[in-house]
Write a protein that holds these residues in place. Structure first.
Motif, mmCIF file in Angstrom:
data_model
loop_
_atom_site.group_PDB
_atom_site.id
_atom_site.type_symbol
_atom_site.label_atom_id
_atom_site.label_comp_id
_atom_site.label_asym_id
_atom_site.label_seq_id
_atom_site.Cartn_x
_atom_site.Cartn_y
_atom_site.Cartn_z
ATOM 1 N N VAL A 82 24.578 -9.375 -9.778
ATOM 2 C CA VAL A 82 24.701 -10.469 -10.746
ATOM 3 C C VAL A 82 24.497 -9.924 -12.147
ATOM 4 O O VAL A 82 23.831 -8.908 -12.343
ATOM 5 N N VAL B 41 28.466 -13.530 -10.654
ATOM 6 C CA VAL B 41 27.850 -13.348 -9.332
ATOM 7 C C VAL B 41 28.889 -12.794 -8.376
ATOM 8 O O VAL B 41 29.963 -13.381 -8.212
ATOM 9 N N VAL C 1 21.304 -14.011 -3.418
ATOM 10 C CA VAL C 1 21.854 -14.488 -4.688
ATOM 11 C C VAL C 1 20.732 -15.105 -5.519
ATOM 12 O O VAL C 1 20.568 -14.805 -6.714
ATOM 13 N N LEU D 205 19.355 -13.472 -9.058
ATOM 14 C CA LEU D 205 19.424 -14.242 -10.307
ATOM 15 C C LEU D 205 18.049 -14.386 -10.938
ATOM 16 O O LEU D 205 17.885 -14.228 -12.148
#
Lengths: 332, 841, 163
Positions: A253, A262, A315, A319
């Motif tokens: 990301v 992403v 993910v 992030l």
């Protein structure tokens, strides 16, 4: 059939002196010659012969002998330029890459083992052939759709590691490059002797290759425009072991300063750009919401639905870490 | 914690954040000069690259040979165009499965194959199984074998052979339960059965433990139904083990060399147990599998006296293949080719066929356990569908849980279907036994909410008898120290891992990082009680010692050096007893007729300590006698220390060992010999089987974090505690403990062979996808060797044995349950299985 | 013609005669130079690390390296380290950092590459540096001690003078 001390299938070696020479040799052999740099994947194919005879190479075109060398890392005018045959270990150690393009350095560091990183190149890593176990069983045991056959054996067989976003061209392999999602996330460009491609458009599902490259086309350089100063990138990899393994899921990301990108890999036959997640972030949504959106469209099947939970988690964590707010949790 | 303060705790090895090793002794324990102390190892040369390992050996004119391996899970080779293969460049010989050389009258034509069930009948070697026409698993060597000038020619020939063979694909079955269905395809035609059920009698199951008769598939002790009636609670559950064990045959792919020249057979083998003849002579069951020199000689057509065996260094072996008829094949094929070509022949086998074998506990177990509120376990019932016990030696659950608990009531049933999977082997195992013991205890502890260490202590015992006071009395009567091994081991472990502060209810501890914390425990008895080897008094174990004029000495005996630091350990014991210096003693491991170690290999030190002790004592005795004559003194007036014999009352009156040997050459030329009997503790054959008890205990404690979002299990800490009886070589003990820990953890976390359901093909027979961990997966390990002297070997040695692997696996499983409050009923516990157990996949 | 230096000695091989384009470096070193320390566990997939050599200082899998690709390069194997008395060998021995010994030469070469690049590695550095070598016997923890001890010994050597 595997034999100890199994020798390579015989081949000719052409030590190319220039890019032109390399391209001409590839042309001449019309698909029967393959570009050769680190050799960590090409030589495995030559040893274990997962491909039918008509797809095996008869010659290797050595790119390491090209002068001027294609192994370099430099930044010019805010653009990082990495030569195609730059070793992964050099990329992971390079202070420029580590400070300005973190996800790329982390991805390079995550590949395989120290030895393979010292041998393997960035171009080789992103071009690697399918690692699907059916594809790779030696001696063309499974003559699948990627080899000119008509069946994907994984779909009705054991697909625990395979794509959660369905098939492309009747293939559900996971693309196993660690570098790939990092390149997609940072918006890299791939320069060949013929053209310049956006990273996202580099991969394909062919017989048997995983890229859009023509038979007489080689990567010469990879370029990345430096992200804005407030943006940070992060790469995470999930596998059972902490070394050796291909990724079961990986994520890269870029976040900050108005940027939200992403990319996931090992979840589909090509690296997966999670546009839906990016929209959520740019719209002010949370990392958790973005992670959920990233997996919209995933197809949960009995043997590999576990990947969805892992991918979503990666993910979210990537992030959070890219925005300085997360710890890695229990891993990866 | 009581106990630790009264101990002498030694830490003889260099430590790091990932390894601590402690030796726990009592102050009154003897302090030895060499035994139990750190010494420099003796076989360091092999890491310089200057020692030859098996596959490094090259003899003049040596041919390289190998097989075609089956791409099918089940198939017949109908025909082979051998001439076409013979005509390829570099090919010197071709054997097909139809070759008359392979067939012996009475064996089914073309269909004989070696599986783990085929005993080798030394009187009528059925060498047809060396190269069968029927493949019963994918990767099995079948159909054609080739001998060629070099590896390239060999490979080219076998590659070409693929298209020179006519296959008939047959229906296959890899799932154990499917194999037992009435409509299941017959997995192995050559056995001549109509179903896949193994007939234990015809398979020759050996009476390895005396309470299970040979050929049994069902066994009871006590009154299990009554036991269940008396129970306050009953748990029923099922566990499926998919565990495989790469490396059972070692990490160096199997190879064997044979050279038949002028009626003499020379062999280079990488078998762990180079036996001359079969085990268990005198028993009625057929001889067991595994290579013996007798068989080799019969195939070569030479008398046993003309067989010479070399055992080079090799990339180890952990038991595994030696119990398997399969391990014979490379050697026998090499002998056949050598006989036919007149050249030395090296047969090369591969990963997929040899190392990709299945573990002996693979399969499904159904449990029913009854228990009282106070933790007394009243009845245990186990029904299993697994590979047939430990390569056919026992039924799962019939051994350790009986051997080491006070539980009185058992019902054990095993079904063993033939399937189209590779042969089973065992290594660093006892898993079938420890798995059963620990699943029972973990589940009962969880059901009661009881500390599992308490549950273990409550049920500790042997053959239905409790440890206190019943077994204490027997210990005393048989001359063992009256010590409570389990209690000592548990206390040491709990202290090391801080159990009392860390143990909690299952699922109750979520950490700030989001992971669940868990801590688990498992235990089992010492690996094997010496008298179980059932060795008849006629079986010769023997070792010799030869002294040199420069004061050095050579121990001579036949033993494969698998990597346990045997030369160092033996030298320590001999040095201790004889008065020679450790530095002056070497070990020659290829002395043909002096066979060291018990046939099974695993319990080496229990026996070999007795051998070496006796050898050391006899050496001392001899030195004192001869020196006595030389000095005009009684032996009792003399002593030996650091290679010098001296008069106790007047130490200046002395002679070095070397000088003595030089002066009295004829006294020492014949060597000094020992059989170990006088030094073995307890009786060789116990008064009755039920009176040879396992006194020693081992325990493992594992701490984990489980990430509920990814299913990843992170091992944070391991404590392994072994009562070893007595430590001889701390480096070796630590290595065995650590090695077992790391194997057990990795079995529980990832080692599994995946079969394609549609073809029965092994998909991940590659180290890239078969999860043997690297150093990157390490975790801190605290290894404790407790010395109680409760073993049957010299000095009360019981060795480390194989159980650390089984133990840590069990402890890890219980730790995961402690973390997430759910059982992962199928292992290895890969992330997908953990997520499913959590309901997240 | 290819020319390479192996453990400090220079060798020449004629391509097409002594060595083919498809000859792996491992095969050349084992068969022609008798350097049998280079092992194989993984059948030449490049996973086990037991064939590790140093090529111009880089830890390299000799099973997946072409011999002809090593023209002009310097190659080191454990036999060379033994000859020159590198502290790693003694450290591995003293710390019982080997059992069957099959994986050990590969570990030692990876450790040497690590120490050449990072003379004062933390345990985390050592773990990462050796993560391309597989051991089945279970020597990992002892190898950590051995590598750290060798680093100390090299430091002491560099420190020079007497103590």
């Amino acid at each position: 059939m595997i034999l100890m001390g199994r020798p390579f299938r015989r081949f000719e070696l052409i030590n190319a002196g220039t890019v032109d020479e390399a391209v001409r040799a590839l042309s001449k052999y019309d698909g029967r010659a393959w570009p050769f740099a680190g050799g960590t994947d090409v030589l495995r194919v030559l040893r274990f012969r997962p491909l039918p005879e008509d797809l095996m190479p008869d010659a290797l075109v050595n790119l390491k002998t090209i002068s001027p060398s294609m192994s370099y890392i430099k930044e010019e005018d805010g653009v990082l330029r990495i030569g195609a045959t730059t070793r992964l270990a050099d990329i992971s150690r390079d202070p420029l890459v580590r400070s300005g393009y973190q996800a790329l350095a982390e991805a390079a560091e995550a590949v395989a083992t120290p030895q393979i990183r010292e041998m393997g190149t960035i171009a080789g890593n992103i071009s690697q052939l399918p690692q699907c176990l059916y594809f790779r069983k030696p001696d063309d045991r499974f003559h699948c759709a990627r080899k000119g056959g008509s069946v994907c054996y994984a779909q009705s067989g054991d697909y625990r590691y395979h794509s959660i976003f369905g098939a492309v061209n009747n293939c559900i392999m996971p693309n196993t490059s660690d570098i790939a999602p990092a390149l997609v996330a940072v918006g890299a460009r791939i320069v060949t002797n013929k053209r310049t491609l956006e990273a996202e458009g580099f991969w394909d599902v062919r017989v048997p290759g995983n890229t859009v490259l023509d038979r007489d086309e080689i990567i010469t350089e990879i370029q990345v425009t430096r992200p804005p100063p407030g943006a940070r990138s992060k790469f995470l990899k999930f596998a059972v072991r902490k070394s050796i393994d291909f990724p079961l899921v990986n994520v890269a990301v870029v976040r900050g300063d108005g940027v939200a990108r992403v990319a996931l890999n090992a979840v589909a036959p090509k690296p997966y750009r999670a546009y839906a997640a990016e929209e959520v972030l740019l719209g002010g949504g949370s990392e958790e919401e973005a992670a959920s959106a990233a997996l919209d469209g995933a197809v949960p099947l009995q043997m590999n639905r576990w990947k969805i939970s892992v991918a979503r988690t990666l993910v979210k964590r990537a992030l959070l870490m890219a925005s300085g707010r997360g710890a890695e949790g229990g891993g990866p | 914690m009581e106990g630790a303060e009264h101990r002498r705790i030694k830490r003889p090895l260099r430590e790091n954040p990932y390894l601590v090793f402690e030796q726990w002794q009592f102050p009154e324990d003897p302090e030895f000069k060499v035994i139990g102390r750190y010494v420099e190892p003796k076989d360091g040369r092999k890491i310089t690259g200057r020692e030859l390992y098996m596959r490094d050996i090259k003899l003049p004119g040596m041919l390289y040979a190998g097989w075609l391996t089956s791409p099918y899970a089940h198939a017949l080779v109908r025909s082979v165009d051998a001439d076409a293969i013979r005509s390829m460049p570099g090919v010197r010989d071709v054997l097909t499965c139809k070759d008359p050389d392979l067939h012996v009258e009475g064996s089914p034509e073309g269909l004989a194959a070696a599986g783990e069930l085929e005993p080798l009948n030394v009187k009528r070697p059925e060498i047809a199984f060396v190269l069968p026409c029927e493949a019963v698993f994918e990767g099995q060597p079948v159909g054609v074998a080739v001998a060629a000038d070099n590896m390239r020619s060999l490979y080219d020939a076998i590659w070409a052979a693929r298209s020179k063979v006519n296959w008939e694909e047959l229906p296959f079955v890899v799932d154990r339960d499917e194999a037992l269905r009435p409509d299941a395809p017959v997995a192995q035609l050559f056995r001549g059965q109509e179903t896949n059920a193994v007939d234990p009698k015809s398979a020759g199951l050996l009476p390895f433990v005396p309470w299970v008769p040979s050929g049994a598939s069902r066994w009871e002790m006590g009154n299990p139904d009554e036991g269940f009636r008396q129970a306050d609670g009953i748990v029923e559950f099922e566990v499926k083990a998919n565990v495989n064990m790469w490396g059972g045959g070692g990490v160096e792919p199997w190879a064997a060399i044979a050279w038949l020249h002028d009626g003499h057979l020379e062999l280079w083998i990488r078998n762990q147990v180079p036996r001359k003849t079969g085990l268990f002579e005198g028993l009625e069951s057929p001889p067991p599998k595994g290579l013996t020199m007798e068989v080799a000689a019969a195939v070569a057509g030479v008398p046993l006296s003309r067989v010479k065996v070399h055992i080079p260094y090799f990339g180890t072996s952990y038991g595994g293949m030696n119990w398997n008829g399969y391990s014979v094949i490379p050697t026998l094929l090499a002998i056949l080719f050598s006989r036919r070509t007149g050249r030395p022949v090296m047969v090369l086998a591969d990963w997929s066929s040899w190392s990709g074998i299945i573990g002996e506990e693979e399969g499904r177990y159904r449990f029913k356990v009854g228990f009282k509120r106070d933790g007394t376990i009243t009845a245990v019932e186990v029904r299993s569908n697994v590979t047939w016990g430990i390569a056919g030696l026992t039924m799962p659950g019939s051994w350790k849980i009986v051997e080491s608990t006070s539980i009185k009531n058992f019902r054990v049933e095993g079904v063993y279907p033939y399937t189209n999977k590779p042969p089973a082997a065992c290594y660093k195992h006892g898993t079938t036994e420890c798995l059963v013991l620990n699943e029972v205890f973990s589940r009962v502890a969880a059901a009661l909410g009881m500390d599992p260490t308490e549950l273990a202590l409550r049920n500790d015992g042997s053959m239905g008898l409790p440890m206190h006071p019943d077994l204490d009395e027997i210990k005393a009567a048989q001359g063992f120290p009256v010590r409570d091994s389990l209690r000592e081991v548990v206390e040491a472990g709990k202290r090391a891992i801080d159990w009392d502060h860390k143990w909690h209810r299952p699922g109750a501890m979520r950490l700030p990082n989001g992971n669940y914390h868990g801590i688990g425990f498992a235990w089992c008895p010492e690996w094997q009680v010496a008298p179980w080897h059932s060795v008849s008094p006629d079986t010769a174990f023997q070792v010799g010692l030869f002294l040199n004029e420069d004061g050095t000495a050579v121990i001579r005996g036949l033993r494969a050096l698998v990597g346990n630091h045997e030369p160092s350990t033996y030298a320590q014991i001999v040095a201790e007893e004889s008065g020679l210096r450790y530095e002056d003693i070497e070990f020659d491991h290829e002395f043909q007729d002096a066979v060291l170690s018990p046939p099974s290999g695993s319990n080496g030190l229990v026996w070999n300590s007795a051998l070496m002790k006796e050898l050391g004592m006899r050496t001392r005795q001899k030195l004192l006698e001869v020196a006595g004559k030389h000095m005009g003194k009684e032996p009792g007036e003399l002593d030996v220390k650091d290679g010098v014999i001296y008069e106790k009352a007047n130490p200046g009156n002395s002679i070095s060992v070397g000088s003595l040997v030089a002066k009295y050459r004829e006294h020492f030329a014949g060597g000094i010999w020992a059989t170990g009997r006088s030094a073995l503790k307890g009786t060789l054959i116990p008064p009755s089987p039920m009176e040879a008890h396992s006194w020693g205990r081992q325990a493992a404690f594992v701490e984990v974090e489980v990430d509920p979002e990814t299913g990843r299990i992170e091992v944070k800490n391991v404590v392994i505690v072994n009562d070893v009886g007595r430590v001889v070589n701390p480096g070796s003990v630590a290595g065995q403990q650590y090695g077992g820990v790391y194997m057990g953890i990795s079995r529980a976390l990832g080692e599994e062979i995946i079969y394609d359901p549609n073809t029965g093909v092994k998909l991940n027979d590659t180290l890239a996808w078969y999860y043997v961990p690297t150093i990157a997966d390490v975790y801190p390990v605290h290894a404790i060797a407790v010395e109680t002297g409760l073993g049957y070997g010299a000095y009360g040695i019981m060795g480390v044995g194989e159980d650390p692997a089984a133990l840590t696996r069990a402890a890890l499983r219980s730790a995961v349950h402690n973390a997430i409050g759910r059982w992962v009923n199928e292992d290895p516990m890969t992330p997908d299985r953990v997520l499913r157990a959590l309901g997240r996949a | 013609m290819i020319r390479l230096t192996v453990n400090g000695k220079r060798y020449e091989f004629k391509v097409g005669v002594d060595v083919m384009p498809f000859t792996a470096l491992r095969e050349l070193l084992r068969d022609r130079l008798g350097l049998t320390s280079l092992k194989e566990m993984c059948e030449g997939e490049g996973v086990c690390g037991s064939c590790t050599v140093l090529v111009d200082g880089r830890p390299t899998l000799s099973c997946l390296t072409l011999a002809v690709d090593c023209d002009g390069k310097e190659i080191e194997t454990v036999e060379g380290l033994a000859e020159s008395g590198h502290p790693l060998l003694e450290a591995f021995s003293r710390n019982y950092a080997y059992q069957c010994g099959y994986c050990t030469p590969g570990f030692i070469m990876s450790a040497k590459a690590l120490l050449d690049r990072n003379p004062d590695p933390s345990y985390e550095d050592i773990v990462r540096g050796l993560s391309g070598n597989i051991c089945r016997c279970g020597t990992y923890a002892a190898i950590l001690s051995a590598t750290r001890e060798a680093a100390d010994a090299l430091k002491a050597r560099r420190g020079g003078g007497g103590l």
